[in-house]
Write an enzyme that holds these catalytic residues in place. Structure first.
Site, PDB file in Angstrom:
ATOM      1  N   ARG A 238     -14.674  -7.504  -6.134  1.00  0.00           N
ATOM      2  CA  ARG A 238     -14.443  -6.829  -4.858  1.00  0.00           C
ATOM      3  C   ARG A 238     -13.154  -7.395  -4.279  1.00  0.00           C
ATOM      4  NH1 ARG A 238     -17.351  -3.621  -6.415  1.00  0.00           N
ATOM      5  NH2 ARG A 238     -19.260  -2.746  -5.521  1.00  0.00           N
TER       6      ARG A 238
ATOM      7  N   GLU B 225      -9.675  -1.011   0.576  1.00  0.00           N
ATOM      8  CA  GLU B 225      -9.587   0.244  -0.189  1.00  0.00           C
ATOM      9  C   GLU B 225      -9.854   1.442   0.718  1.00  0.00           C
ATOM     10  OE1 GLU B 225     -12.213   0.087  -3.579  1.00  0.00           O
ATOM     11  OE2 GLU B 225     -11.355  -1.801  -4.218  1.00  0.00           O
TER      12      GLU B 225
ATOM     13  N   HIS C  20      -9.722   0.979  -8.650  1.00  0.00           N
ATOM     14  CA  HIS C  20     -11.181   0.739  -8.715  1.00  0.00           C
ATOM     15  C   HIS C  20     -11.845   1.632  -9.773  1.00  0.00           C
ATOM     16  CE1 HIS C  20     -14.782  -0.911  -6.229  1.00  0.00           C
ATOM     17  NE2 HIS C  20     -15.084  -0.819  -7.511  1.00  0.00           N
TER      18      HIS C  20
HETATM   19  C1  DGY Z   1     -19.851  -1.572  -8.918  1.00  0.00           C
HETATM   20  O1  DGY Z   1     -20.756  -0.990  -9.510  1.00  0.00           O
HETATM   21  O2  DGY Z   1     -20.077  -2.378  -8.017  1.00  0.00           O
HETATM   22  C2  DGY Z   1     -18.478  -1.281  -9.355  1.00  0.00           C
HETATM   23  O3  DGY Z   1     -17.528  -1.788  -8.503  1.00  0.00           O
HETATM   24  C3  DGY Z   1     -18.307   0.208  -9.533  1.00  0.00           C
HETATM   25  O4  DGY Z   1     -17.139   0.439 -10.221  1.00  0.00           O
END
Ligand code: DGY
Length: 319
Positions: free
Chosen positions: A236, A265, A283
């Protein structure tokens, strides 16, 4: 009749699975819902199937109302969900662990290769039409073989990145709050964060975003890294202080970065856009046809179980 809200169109068998368990209230269009549309969509439903871009908080839970029994996030991460608020109302939360591990590890490794071998920079040069010619020192990067890959968070995804690193001849170190069950198979050495940052050639982040991990990597941590090192983030964005990363890349405190996730984002720190030594992708860690179908189907299986009053396959532990 059970009603299930689905905040985005789902691929694979998921829509059919959900339709067997209740009436579907689907998002009207293909794009992301506005906040108002999201709140209206969940009103009065029993289960909500949500995306990582949907903020599930008191406001949304109020809008849904007392019928809501489950929030099934189509993501392994659930930092978009206020777990305490859900727990306080007896709302179950589920995520989609496991099914996206390989796709995300593939993307992390693609970023490692792209950053270490300057692929983004090379591509931009060719497409710019600017003159270039081969020479001994032209656009040299760094070998993977013989380097140390430092994994922050040796869970399912981190372990798969480490396995790929081993196949490329890298030595594996990791940092985690506890011993990883994957460590022995990977011959991975557990280090504290400072040692891992100071000794790794590539640092790849695989930790969930929590209050403890927000800005885990900031000015102090970046200063510990080798000036040739690469930082890769597919977890993240807010795990990294993006402004501090821009400064570290610009000032040569670290060598390169490969980023799939960003602090705000879809906005990107403007400083990152100007840097040749940052590889940036939007992402897409789990974005393969097969993996997105598997994620949607696991979320649907969770929603169906909750709708039927059964235990869902992958619940998130609530506080
Ligand atoms: C998640 O599943 O948390 C991922 O970031 C999706 O791409």
């Amino acid at each position: 009749m059970t009603t299930i809200a689905v905040t985005a169109a789902l691929p694979g068998r998921a829509p059919a699975m959900l339709a067997e368990a209740g009436a579907i209230r689907a998002a009207p269009g293909a794009g992301r819902l506005s906040r108002e549309e999201l709140l209206a969509l969940v009103e009065g439903v029993d289960v909500a199937v949500t995306m990582l871009s949907d903020r599930v908080d008191d406001e949304l839970l109020d809008a849904a109302g007392p019928a809501l029994r489950g929030v099934c996030n189509v993501a392994v991460g659930f930092d978009n969900v206020d777990l305490a608020a859900c727990a306080g109302r007896g709302v179950l939360v589920t995520n989609t662990p496991g099914v996206l591990d390989d796709a995300t590890a593939d993307l992390a490794f693609a970023l490692i290769l792209a950053a270490r071998r300057r692929l983004g920079e090379g591509e931009r040069l060719i497409r710019s039409g600017r003159p270039w010619e081969w020479s001994m020192g032209f656009m040299v990067g760094h070998d993977l073989r013989g380097g140390r890959l430092g994994i922050v968070g040796l869970g399912g995804i981190g372990a798969r990145v480490a396995a790929r690193g081993r196949a490329f001849g890298m030595e594996i170190a990791y940092h985690g709050r506890r011993e990883s069950p994957h460590a022995a198979d990977l011959d991975a050495t557990r280090l504290d964060l400072e040692d891992l940052l100071a000794t790794s050639d590539v640092v790849s982040l695989h930790t969930p975003l929590t209050p403890e991990t927000r800005h885990l990597i900031g000015t102090r941590e970046l200063a510990l890294m080798k000036p040739t090192a690469t930082l890769v983030n597919t977890s993240r964005g807010a795990v990294v202080d993006e402004a501090a990363l821009v400064a570290a890349l610009r000032d040569g405190e670290i060598g390169t970065a490969g980023l799939d996730v960003f602090e705000h984002e879809p906005d990107i720190h403007p400083g990152l856009l100007a840097l040749e030594n940052a590889v940036l992708v939007p992402h897409i860690g789990s974005a393969t046809v097969e993996t997105r179908a598997a994620m949607a189907e696991l979320a649907a299986a969770n929603a169906v179980a909750i709708a039927r009053g059964e235990t869902p396959p992958t619940p998130v532990p609530l506080p």
